[in-house]
Design a protein around this motif. Structure first.
Motif, PDB file in Angstrom:
ATOM      1  N   ALA A  41       0.821  -1.209   0.000  1.00 19.55           N
ATOM      2  CA  ALA A  41       0.000   0.000   0.000  1.00 19.55           C
ATOM      3  C   ALA A  41       0.854   1.257   0.000  1.00 19.55           C
ATOM      4  CB  ALA A  41      -0.921  -0.004   1.215  1.00 19.55           C
ATOM      5  N   GLU A  42       2.010   1.174   0.641  1.00 19.36           N
ATOM      6  CA  GLU A  42       2.889   2.341   0.754  1.00 19.36           C
ATOM      7  C   GLU A  42       4.296   1.857   1.068  1.00 19.36           C
ATOM      8  OE1 GLU A  42       3.267   6.354   3.571  1.00 19.36           O
ATOM      9  OE2 GLU A  42       1.455   5.102   3.658  1.00 19.36           O
ATOM     10  N   HIS A  43       5.282   2.600   0.615  1.00 21.60           N
ATOM     11  CA  HIS A  43       6.672   2.239   0.882  1.00 21.60           C
ATOM     12  C   HIS A  43       7.424   3.453   1.374  1.00 21.60           C
ATOM     13  CE1 HIS A  43      10.572   0.359   0.614  1.00 21.60           C
ATOM     14  NE2 HIS A  43      10.991   1.203  -0.302  1.00 21.60           N
ATOM     15  N   VAL A  44       8.183   3.274   2.442  1.00 21.93           N
ATOM     16  CA  VAL A  44       9.048   4.315   2.990  1.00 21.93           C
ATOM     17  C   VAL A  44      10.480   3.906   2.683  1.00 21.93           C
ATOM     18  CG1 VAL A  44       9.766   5.538   5.070  1.00 21.93           C
ATOM     19  CG2 VAL A  44       7.373   4.816   4.807  1.00 21.93           C
ATOM     20  N   GLU A  45      11.131   4.644   1.788  1.00 19.36           N
ATOM     21  CA  GLU A  45      12.461   4.268   1.314  1.00 19.36           C
ATOM     22  C   GLU A  45      13.543   4.965   2.119  1.00 19.36           C
ATOM     23  OE1 GLU A  45      15.129   4.224  -2.811  1.00 19.36           O
ATOM     24  OE2 GLU A  45      12.993   4.730  -2.873  1.00 19.36           O
ATOM     25  N   ILE A  46      14.496   4.184   2.608  1.00 14.12           N
ATOM     26  CA  ILE A  46      15.630   4.717   3.354  1.00 14.12           C
ATOM     27  C   ILE A  46      16.749   5.053   2.381  1.00 14.12           C
ATOM     28  CG2 ILE A  46      17.318   4.238   5.173  1.00 14.12           C
ATOM     29  CD1 ILE A  46      15.351   2.164   6.285  1.00 14.12           C
ATOM     30  N   ASP A  47      17.360   6.190   2.560  1.00 14.02           N
ATOM     31  CA  ASP A  47      18.492   6.613   1.732  1.00 14.02           C
ATOM     32  C   ASP A  47      19.587   5.541   1.787  1.00 14.02           C
ATOM     33  OD1 ASP A  47      20.793   7.804   0.650  1.00 14.02           O
ATOM     34  OD2 ASP A  47      20.368   9.757   1.541  1.00 14.02           O
ATOM     35  N   PRO A  48      20.036   5.037   0.623  1.00 17.18           N
ATOM     36  CA  PRO A  48      21.047   3.972   0.640  1.00 17.18           C
ATOM     37  C   PRO A  48      22.369   4.399   1.258  1.00 17.18           C
ATOM     38  CG  PRO A  48      20.680   4.785  -1.601  1.00 17.18           C
ATOM     39  CD  PRO A  48      19.607   5.374  -0.742  1.00 17.18           C
ATOM     40  N   ALA A  49      22.608   5.713   1.366  1.00 17.56           N
ATOM     41  CA  ALA A  49      23.838   6.177   2.016  1.00 17.56           C
ATOM     42  C   ALA A  49      23.787   5.965   3.529  1.00 17.56           C
ATOM     43  CB  ALA A  49      24.065   7.659   1.706  1.00 17.56           C
ATOM     44  N   CYS A  50      22.611   5.703   4.059  1.00 16.44           N
ATOM     45  CA  CYS A  50      22.451   5.508   5.504  1.00 16.44           C
ATOM     46  C   CYS A  50      22.621   4.024   5.837  1.00 16.44           C
ATOM     47  CB  CYS A  50      21.082   6.017   5.953  1.00 16.44           C
ATOM     48  SG  CYS A  50      20.845   7.793   5.714  1.00 16.44           S
ATOM     49  N   ILE A  51      23.810   3.657   6.246  1.00 15.69           N
ATOM     50  CA  ILE A  51      24.149   2.258   6.503  1.00 15.69           C
ATOM     51  C   ILE A  51      23.381   1.746   7.729  1.00 15.69           C
ATOM     52  CG2 ILE A  51      26.051   0.660   6.965  1.00 15.69           C
ATOM     53  CD1 ILE A  51      26.101   1.987   4.214  1.00 15.69           C
ATOM     54  N   GLY A  52      23.001   0.475   7.693  1.00 15.05           N
ATOM     55  CA  GLY A  52      22.151  -0.077   8.737  1.00 15.05           C
ATOM     56  C   GLY A  52      22.869  -0.760   9.882  1.00 15.05           C
ATOM     57  N   TRP A  53      24.206  -0.700   9.897  1.00 22.92           N
ATOM     58  CA  TRP A  53      24.957  -1.355  10.971  1.00 22.92           C
ATOM     59  C   TRP A  53      25.947  -0.373  11.578  1.00 22.92           C
ATOM     60  CZ3 TRP A  53      23.488  -5.747  13.057  1.00 22.92           C
ATOM     61  CH2 TRP A  53      22.653  -6.579  12.308  1.00 22.92           C
ATOM     62  N   PRO A  54      26.358  -0.571  12.846  1.00 18.84           N
ATOM     63  CA  PRO A  54      27.211   0.413  13.525  1.00 18.84           C
ATOM     64  C   PRO A  54      28.619   0.470  12.956  1.00 18.84           C
ATOM     65  CG  PRO A  54      26.935  -1.530  14.899  1.00 18.84           C
ATOM     66  CD  PRO A  54      26.007  -1.695  13.730  1.00 18.84           C
ATOM     67  N   ARG A  55      29.085   1.680  12.818  1.00 16.24           N
ATOM     68  CA  ARG A  55      30.495   1.923  12.466  1.00 16.24           C
ATOM     69  C   ARG A  55      31.042   2.940  13.470  1.00 16.24           C
ATOM     70  NH1 ARG A  55      30.565   2.062   5.782  1.00 16.24           N
ATOM     71  NH2 ARG A  55      30.060  -0.150   5.518  1.00 16.24           N
ATOM     72  N   ASP A  56      31.109   2.493  14.698  1.00 19.11           N
ATOM     73  CA  ASP A  56      31.399   3.398  15.806  1.00 19.11           C
ATOM     74  C   ASP A  56      32.272   2.679  16.821  1.00 19.11           C
ATOM     75  OD1 ASP A  56      31.326   5.410  17.670  1.00 19.11           O
ATOM     76  OD2 ASP A  56      29.140   5.628  17.666  1.00 19.11           O
ATOM     77  N   PRO A  57      33.519   2.328  16.453  1.00 23.66           N
ATOM     78  CA  PRO A  57      34.342   1.501  17.339  1.00 23.66           C
ATOM     79  C   PRO A  57      34.602   2.128  18.699  1.00 23.66           C
ATOM     80  CG  PRO A  57      35.633   2.388  15.500  1.00 23.66           C
ATOM     81  CD  PRO A  57      34.202   2.649  15.188  1.00 23.66           C
ATOM     82  N   LYS A  58      34.676   3.457  18.768  1.00 23.81           N
ATOM     83  CA  LYS A  58      34.959   4.099  20.064  1.00 23.81           C
ATOM     84  C   LYS A  58      33.820   3.858  21.041  1.00 23.81           C
ATOM     85  CE  LYS A  58      36.291   8.468  22.206  1.00 23.81           C
ATOM     86  NZ  LYS A  58      36.629   9.900  21.970  1.00 23.81           N
ATOM     87  N   ARG A  59      32.590   4.149  20.609  1.00 24.08           N
ATOM     88  CA  ARG A  59      31.447   3.929  21.497  1.00 24.08           C
ATOM     89  C   ARG A  59      31.260   2.436  21.793  1.00 24.08           C
ATOM     90  NH1 ARG A  59      28.370   8.229  18.487  1.00 24.08           N
ATOM     91  NH2 ARG A  59      28.104   9.999  19.895  1.00 24.08           N
ATOM     92  N   LEU A  60      31.512   1.577  20.800  1.00 24.06           N
ATOM     93  CA  LEU A  60      31.418   0.139  21.054  1.00 24.06           C
ATOM     94  C   LEU A  60      32.407  -0.288  22.132  1.00 24.06           C
ATOM     95  CD1 LEU A  60      31.024  -1.230  17.417  1.00 24.06           C
ATOM     96  CD2 LEU A  60      29.335  -1.463  19.259  1.00 24.06           C
TER      97      LEU A  60
END
Length: 374
Positions: A41-60
């Motif tokens: 019925a509807e689709h909400v598209e996420i910008d492909p530049a927005c990666i879906g996994w963490p890239r934050d080694p300092k906070r991890l």
């Protein structure tokens, strides 16, 4: 209902099965990467530049896991797009969407569908094991108990979620939709197919080596997705030295069963290089059943149980090149024709329509028929 996944939805077979199952029953809204899947019925598209996994080694490293999660670009973008909306229920795919789904305005709650055992997904990599695995365990501890219900892909993975986190997960396999087909008689040349992601830990080179010097009348075609392009290039060079092996281009998911049906036997060989592969019951297994081809597998427990119960093919003694070669040397057209007939007999019970009842039950428990299906 919202079906949420931080994946390219049109290329995600499991999510497509959910969409196909529910789009005729509810007003289905999807959120993920890429264009809208058919029939929603509807689709909400996420910008492909927005990666879906963490890239934050300092906070991890500092174990600031809440900050890590909400600073994942894909999570933050999806929340921005969805936070003002209200949904009847949310079907959250994979562990990385569950806290996001729980944060949304959902009248009847969240069902979590877990495609892997998250805390051991890349456990063979030391950096991942040290930094990301504890974060994944935190996600499990803090979010899964708050989901109304949980499903996953195999009994072994469901068992591990129960042992480690007390989560009772039902099993919905990666079964393919039912296809009405007749088994194709096997000719004098036995044609085999292996369709797979091009990832080094899958050891696809071992399969190619099993065909080196194989007797005439046995051929292998490979369909390998370019996940790791350098590795796939290595495989192509290796296959160039083995006359019985050829590469063919990947095909869209909706064409895959018909493509596999051109062959006599599918190889569903997954060396247990990590926990999820050891417990796997993959798409390719079920696609072969719907294609009415035979199967050759290694000793993967979930696959072995079904192959032996239904007489679908052969189980190699181990995951070595020699173990696969022994099975290849035993092939005859008559043997393979028997496997195809057994696949035909099992196709209905091993279809997505039959196997997806776990999703139907879970979502029906959330969405009362009298409630708004928004």
């Amino acid at each position: 209902m919202l079906i949420l996944s931080l994946s390219p939805l049109r290329r995600d077979p499991r999510v497509l099965k959910q969409i196909n199952l529910f789009r005729g029953r509810y007003r289905v809204i999807t959120c993920g990467y890429g264009p809208a899947p058919d029939g929603v019925a509807e689709h909400v598209e996420i910008d492909p530049a927005c990666i879906g996994w963490p890239r934050d080694p300092k906070r991890l490293a500092l174990r600031r896991y809440r900050d890590v999660y909400w600073n994942v670009a894909g999570v933050a973008e999806a929340y921005r797009l969805l936070r003002s909306r209200r949904f009847g229920a949310v079907l959250a795919n994979d562990l990385n969407t569950v806290p996001l789904a729980l944060s949304l305005d959902s009248t009847h709650g969240v069902h979590a569908d877990l495609h892997e055992f998250g805390p051991k997904e890349h456990f063979d990599k030391p950096a991942w094991r040290a930094l990301v695995a504890p974060y994944m365990r935190w996600l499990c501890r803090t979010s899964l108990p708050r989901a109304a219900s949980v499903t996953t892909v195999s009994a072994g993975i469901a068992r591990q979620y129960g042992l480690d986190f007390g989560v009772q997960a039902a099993v919905v396999t990666n079964a393919a939709p039912y296809v009405r087909k007749q088994p194709r008689p096997t000719g004098s040349t036995i044609r085999l197919i292996h369709s797979t992601a091009g990832q080094r830990y899958r050891r696809i080179e071992d399969i190619i080596e099993a065909f080196r010097g194989i007797r005439s009348g046995i051929e292998l075609d490979l369909i390998v997705m370019p996940n790791e392009p350098g590795y796939v290039d290595e495989l192509r060079r290796l296959a160039g030295q083995v006359p019985a092996v050829r590469f063919r281009d990947p095909v869209p998911y909706e064409q895959l069963v018909d493509t596999v049906a051109e062959y006599d036997v599918a190889i569903a060989y997954l060396p247990p290089t990590n926990f999820n592969l050891a417990q796997a019951l993959p798409n390719k297994f079920f696609e072969a059943v719907q294609a009415r081809t035979g199967l050759i597998i290694g000793p993967s427990p979930a696959m072995v149980e079904l192959v032996r119960r239904h007489g679908l093919g052969a189980v190699a003694r181990d995951f070595s090149t020699a173990g696969l070669r022994e099975v290849l040397d035993s092939l005859t057209p008559e043997l393979v024709d028997g496997w195809k007939q057994h696949a035909d007999q099992a196709a209905e019970v091993l279809s997505a329509e039959y196997q997806s009842r776990g999703w139907e039950t879970a979502v029906a428990a959330l969405l009362d028929p009298a409630a708004d299906r928004a």
